[in-house]
Design a protein around this motif. Structure first.
Motif, PDB file in Angstrom:
ATOM      1  N   LEU A 432       0.907  -1.309  -0.008  1.00  0.00           N
ATOM      2  CA  LEU A 432       0.092  -0.063  -0.032  1.00  0.00           C
ATOM      3  C   LEU A 432       1.009   1.201   0.063  1.00  0.00           C
ATOM      4  CD1 LEU A 432      -2.408  -0.877   3.016  1.00  0.00           C
ATOM      5  CD2 LEU A 432      -2.579  -1.424   0.488  1.00  0.00           C
ATOM      6  N   THR A 433       0.476   2.401  -0.330  1.00  0.00           N
ATOM      7  CA  THR A 433       1.246   3.829   0.216  1.00  0.00           C
ATOM      8  C   THR A 433       1.465   3.784   1.425  1.00  0.00           C
ATOM      9  OG1 THR A 433      -0.801   4.935   0.419  1.00  0.00           O
ATOM     10  CG2 THR A 433      -0.214   4.951  -1.840  1.00  0.00           C
ATOM     11  N   ASN A 434       2.616   4.266   1.832  1.00  0.00           N
ATOM     12  CA  ASN A 434       2.790   4.616   3.113  1.00  0.00           C
ATOM     13  C   ASN A 434       1.697   4.989   4.030  1.00  0.00           C
ATOM     14  OD1 ASN A 434       5.549   3.410   3.115  1.00  0.00           O
ATOM     15  ND2 ASN A 434       6.374   5.258   2.600  1.00  0.00           N
ATOM     16  N   TRP A 435       0.961   6.118   3.666  1.00  0.00           N
ATOM     17  CA  TRP A 435      -0.051   6.686   4.329  1.00  0.00           C
ATOM     18  C   TRP A 435      -1.262   5.856   4.595  1.00  0.00           C
ATOM     19  CZ3 TRP A 435       1.876   8.810  -0.031  1.00  0.00           C
ATOM     20  CH2 TRP A 435       0.782   8.997  -1.137  1.00  0.00           C
ATOM     21  N   ASP A 436      -1.575   5.101   3.527  1.00  0.00           N
ATOM     22  CA  ASP A 436      -2.476   4.012   3.883  1.00  0.00           C
ATOM     23  C   ASP A 436      -2.267   3.004   4.354  1.00  0.00           C
ATOM     24  OD1 ASP A 436      -4.382   5.437   2.116  1.00  0.00           O
ATOM     25  OD2 ASP A 436      -4.072   4.276   0.296  1.00  0.00           O
ATOM     26  N   ALA A 437      -0.943   2.233   4.408  1.00  0.00           N
ATOM     27  CA  ALA A 437      -0.663   1.250   5.417  1.00  0.00           C
ATOM     28  C   ALA A 437      -0.536   1.730   6.789  1.00  0.00           C
ATOM     29  CB  ALA A 437       0.815   0.889   4.917  1.00  0.00           C
ATOM     30  N   THR A 438      -0.302   3.008   7.080  1.00  0.00           N
ATOM     31  CA  THR A 438      -0.214   3.771   8.374  1.00  0.00           C
ATOM     32  C   THR A 438      -1.712   3.758   8.999  1.00  0.00           C
ATOM     33  OG1 THR A 438       1.828   4.954   8.008  1.00  0.00           O
ATOM     34  CG2 THR A 438       0.303   5.592   9.708  1.00  0.00           C
ATOM     35  N   GLU A 439      -2.536   4.278   8.037  1.00  0.00           N
ATOM     36  CA  GLU A 439      -4.054   4.216   8.523  1.00  0.00           C
ATOM     37  C   GLU A 439      -4.616   2.869   9.019  1.00  0.00           C
ATOM     38  OE1 GLU A 439      -7.037   7.032   6.558  1.00  0.00           O
ATOM     39  OE2 GLU A 439      -7.793   5.307   5.712  1.00  0.00           O
ATOM     40  N   LEU A 440      -4.427   1.913   8.294  1.00  0.00           N
ATOM     41  CA  LEU A 440      -4.974   0.631   8.382  1.00  0.00           C
ATOM     42  C   LEU A 440      -4.025  -0.109   9.417  1.00  0.00           C
ATOM     43  CD1 LEU A 440      -6.379  -1.800   7.562  1.00  0.00           C
ATOM     44  CD2 LEU A 440      -4.476  -2.548   5.699  1.00  0.00           C
ATOM     45  N   GLY A 441      -2.713   0.327   9.589  1.00  0.00           N
ATOM     46  CA  GLY A 441      -2.085  -0.283  10.840  1.00  0.00           C
ATOM     47  C   GLY A 441      -2.580   0.130  12.179  1.00  0.00           C
ATOM     48  N   LYS A 442      -2.853   1.257  12.298  1.00  0.00           N
ATOM     49  CA  LYS A 442      -3.498   1.668  13.396  1.00  0.00           C
ATOM     50  C   LYS A 442      -5.067   1.378  13.666  1.00  0.00           C
ATOM     51  CE  LYS A 442      -0.596   6.028  13.475  1.00  0.00           C
ATOM     52  NZ  LYS A 442      -0.676   7.500  13.469  1.00  0.00           N
ATOM     53  N   MET A 443      -5.550   0.582  12.693  1.00  0.00           N
ATOM     54  CA  MET A 443      -7.189   0.234  12.919  1.00  0.00           C
ATOM     55  C   MET A 443      -7.057  -1.287  13.021  1.00  0.00           C
ATOM     56  SD  MET A 443      -9.570   2.365  10.383  1.00  0.00           S
ATOM     57  CE  MET A 443      -8.849   2.142   8.720  1.00  0.00           C
ATOM     58  N   VAL A 444      -5.694  -1.932  12.945  1.00  0.00           N
ATOM     59  CA  VAL A 444      -5.944  -3.445  13.013  1.00  0.00           C
ATOM     60  C   VAL A 444      -5.156  -3.812  14.299  1.00  0.00           C
ATOM     61  CG1 VAL A 444      -5.967  -3.798  10.619  1.00  0.00           C
ATOM     62  CG2 VAL A 444      -3.743  -3.608  11.970  1.00  0.00           C
ATOM     63  N   SER A 445      -5.269  -4.966  14.883  1.00  0.00           N
ATOM     64  CA  SER A 445      -4.772  -5.759  16.007  1.00  0.00           C
ATOM     65  C   SER A 445      -4.148  -7.079  15.612  1.00  0.00           C
ATOM     66  CB  SER A 445      -5.683  -5.487  17.106  1.00  0.00           C
ATOM     67  OG  SER A 445      -6.882  -6.209  17.070  1.00  0.00           O
ATOM     68  N   THR A 446      -3.552  -7.349  16.404  1.00  0.00           N
ATOM     69  CA  THR A 446      -3.137  -8.990  16.342  1.00  0.00           C
ATOM     70  C   THR A 446      -4.301  -9.897  16.211  1.00  0.00           C
ATOM     71  OG1 THR A 446      -2.660  -9.407  18.722  1.00  0.00           O
ATOM     72  CG2 THR A 446      -1.044  -8.513  17.395  1.00  0.00           C
ATOM     73  N   GLY A 447      -4.400 -10.879  15.436  1.00  0.00           N
ATOM     74  CA  GLY A 447      -5.460 -11.650  15.402  1.00  0.00           C
ATOM     75  C   GLY A 447      -6.525 -11.594  14.189  1.00  0.00           C
ATOM     76  N   VAL A 448      -6.456 -10.322  13.791  1.00  0.00           N
ATOM     77  CA  VAL A 448      -7.447  -9.908  12.847  1.00  0.00           C
ATOM     78  C   VAL A 448      -7.320 -10.822  11.455  1.00  0.00           C
ATOM     79  CG1 VAL A 448      -8.113  -8.070  10.992  1.00  0.00           C
ATOM     80  CG2 VAL A 448      -7.805  -7.471  13.470  1.00  0.00           C
ATOM     81  N   THR A 449      -8.384 -11.425  10.905  1.00  0.00           N
ATOM     82  CA  THR A 449      -8.292 -12.351   9.605  1.00  0.00           C
ATOM     83  C   THR A 449      -7.776 -11.458   8.516  1.00  0.00           C
ATOM     84  OG1 THR A 449     -10.454 -12.327   9.481  1.00  0.00           O
ATOM     85  CG2 THR A 449      -9.758 -13.998  10.824  1.00  0.00           C
ATOM     86  N   VAL A 450      -7.178 -12.160   7.725  1.00  0.00           N
ATOM     87  CA  VAL A 450      -6.931 -11.720   6.460  1.00  0.00           C
ATOM     88  C   VAL A 450      -7.004 -12.623   5.393  1.00  0.00           C
ATOM     89  CG1 VAL A 450      -4.989 -10.288   4.641  1.00  0.00           C
ATOM     90  CG2 VAL A 450      -5.093 -10.041   7.140  1.00  0.00           C
ATOM     91  N   GLU A 451      -8.137 -12.155   4.398  1.00  0.00           N
ATOM     92  CA  GLU A 451      -8.551 -13.363   3.242  1.00  0.00           C
ATOM     93  C   GLU A 451      -8.013 -12.730   2.142  1.00  0.00           C
ATOM     94  OE1 GLU A 451     -12.906 -13.752   3.938  1.00  0.00           O
ATOM     95  OE2 GLU A 451     -12.795 -13.333   5.743  1.00  0.00           O
ATOM     96  N   PHE A 452      -7.300 -13.990   1.392  1.00  0.00           N
ATOM     97  CA  PHE A 452      -6.890 -13.410  -0.080  1.00  0.00           C
ATOM     98  C   PHE A 452      -7.822 -14.059  -0.839  1.00  0.00           C
ATOM     99  CE2 PHE A 452      -3.153 -12.912   2.483  1.00  0.00           C
ATOM    100  CZ  PHE A 452      -2.354 -11.792   1.756  1.00  0.00           C
ATOM    101  N   VAL A 453      -8.308 -13.457  -2.187  1.00  0.00           N
ATOM    102  CA  VAL A 453      -9.352 -13.933  -2.970  1.00  0.00           C
ATOM    103  C   VAL A 453      -8.885 -13.570  -4.221  1.00  0.00           C
ATOM    104  CG1 VAL A 453     -11.178 -13.869  -1.280  1.00  0.00           C
ATOM    105  CG2 VAL A 453     -10.675 -11.746  -2.951  1.00  0.00           C
ATOM    106  N   ASP A 454      -9.238 -14.442  -5.248  1.00  0.00           N
ATOM    107  CA  ASP A 454      -8.627 -14.291  -6.365  1.00  0.00           C
ATOM    108  C   ASP A 454      -9.840 -13.730  -7.519  1.00  0.00           C
ATOM    109  OD1 ASP A 454      -6.266 -15.748  -5.987  1.00  0.00           O
ATOM    110  OD2 ASP A 454      -7.299 -17.720  -6.195  1.00  0.00           O
TER     111      ASP A 454
END
Length: 454
Positions: A432-454
């Motif tokens: 992601l862009t650095n600012w988007d990654a920072t915004e997302l990083g501050k809203m997530v916590s350990t244990g959050v699920t990440v689903e990869f879809v095709d």
């Protein structure tokens, strides 16, 4: 006055591709043929040289009225124009190519209305529109493209809450300033268009679709007065002024960022290379667009007042689930109730180093991380065959944020090249862009699920 909504049924920018004067297609002009055995390169509408060949699911080859081959994504946006390789090659990061893939005239400079004068009548900027394309496949246009009919994009998730994204309306006849206002609105809402550059593209289209999915509204991107009214209630005018401080001018900066990781490892910090690069990231802007808004300005002088984008504060909320959609090249963030609350354009894997499939989870979040390069477990970079320790910084391989996933060596992270998000490939991770990654990083916590879809 309340924000107005509009209803639109446009698919793949069909309206923009109708009733155009087009030259007849000729199979001889196909990629790798007319240009002499493949002595060509792919130039994006922004003027960058594309460093990979898009896959068959990503683009279709079309013909514009000048007889050139262009690659178009499922939304009708031009991804790249096939042009002769004139010696600049893939190593050239940027050349003076216009939005139609051919050399662009020198910038003559233009003004911008003062913040107090910014109304629905936005001044027109120099904006070379992409050449119209013919809605017909070219036979054997690209080795990786098939001749099947283009169908509506209809992402399906293995989740009952997921719905196909409502298609965005086609944007027609908008100035750079008007598109920038649209990008600022989406950015403030948490539906990122990537770098704000006053140009329409697939990242903006995807952001509109995600916003419509989340809100249940239909956004008319051609209704500038509505966009400005929405901005008035959500942070104010899209362009503001900023005075460069002594700290801004002082840095620290580095002269350049080397490509080779062994040389990167010798730097004490992977800092910005200039004030403009730093300010571009601070205000979510393309560096070239920042210069265009401020022609002739010396950004190294403290006390200089400049015009910048006003992106507003970071989105806040608690993310419970992330979907990394490989086909859309977009990361979607949902809350505990299953509501879509944010979306970010992304670069997800490549054919050589694909991203994971299925579901993983967040293991840790690191801000301003260093980077350990290990060719035995990562990827081969140049001739480097030993472990290297790279220092933190916005120009590091993972940018300013690393969201580690439960699959070893994979993560969601930032990037030193925000203008390439959604347009190039990664080493299997989610970029992601650095600012988007920072915004997302501050809203997530350990244990959050990440689903990869095709």
């Amino acid at each position: 006055m309340t924000p107005a909504t509009r209803t639109g049924l446009s698919l793949f920018a069909a309206l923009a591709l109708m009733a155009m004067e087009l030259a007849p297609a000729n199979a001889q002009d196909a990629y790798g043929g007319y240009w002499g055995g493949g002595d060509v390169m792919l130039v994006t509408p922004e003027g960058d040289i594309l460093d990979y060949i898009p896959g068959e699911a990503e683009v279709h080859a079309m013909r514009d009225r000048r007889g050139r081959t262009v690659l178009v994504d499922p939304w009708g946006n031009i991804v790249a124009t096939v042009v002769p390789n004139d010696g600049y090659g893939r190593g050239q990061r940027r050349r003076e190519y216009g939005r139609d893939g051919y050399p662009e005239p020198r910038d003559r400079g233009y003004g911008y209305s003062e913040p107090g004068e910014f109304t629905g009548a936005i001044p027109e900027y120099r904006d070379i529109a992409p050449a119209p394309v013919e809605r017909e496949d070219l036979p054997n246009s690209l080795p990786s493209l098939s001749d099947r009919e283009e169908a509506a994009y209809d992402p399906q998730y293995d989740d009952p809450l997921a719905q196909p994204m409502p298609p965005a309306m086609t944007v027609t006849g908008k100035s750079r300033a008007e598109i920038a206002a649209l990008q600022v609105f989406l950015d403030r809402e948490g539906f990122s268009p990537g770098v704000i550059d006053g140009k329409m593209g697939s990242n903006v289209t995807k952001a509109i679709e995600a916003w419509q999915q989340a809100t249940g509204e239909t956004l008319d991107p051609n209704n500038t007065e509505d966009i400005l009214e929405r901005l008035r209630f959500n942070g104010g005018l899209p362009i503001t002024t900023y005075t460069i401080t002594a700290a801004d001018a002082a840095g620290p900066f580095v002269a350049s960022i080397p490509e080779d990781y062994a040389h990167k490892a010798q730097l004490p910090h992977l800092s910005f290379t200039s004030v403009t690069e730093m300010l571009g990231e601070k205000f979510h802007m393309d560096e070239a667009y920042l210069r265009e808004l401020n022609p002739g300005v010396d950004f190294s002088i403290p006390g200089t007042t400049i015009k910048v984008v006003n992106p507003g504060p970071n989105k806040k909320g608690k993310v419970a689930r992330i979907v990394a959609d490989k086909a859309r090249k977009q990361v979607l963030a949902y809350d505990e109730a299953g509501k879509l609350i944010a979306a970010y354009p992304s670069t997800i894997g490549s054919s050589d180093t694909p991203s994971p499939s299925g579901t993983v989870h967040v293991e840790r979040i690191a801000f301003d991380p260093g980077y350990t390069y290990n060719p035995k477990i990562n990827f081969q970079q140049g001739a480097n065959d030993r472990i290297l320790q790279l220092q933190p910084g916005p120009n590091g391989p993972v940018g300013t944020v690393w969201i580690a996933l439960s699959k070893p060596t994979y993560g969601i992270h930032g990037t030193p090249e925000p203008s390439k998000i959604g347009k190039t490939q990664s080493h299997g991770c989610v970029r992601l862009t650095n600012w988007d990654a920072t915004e997302l990083g501050k809203m997530v916590s350990t244990g959050v699920t990440v689903e990869f879809v095709d």
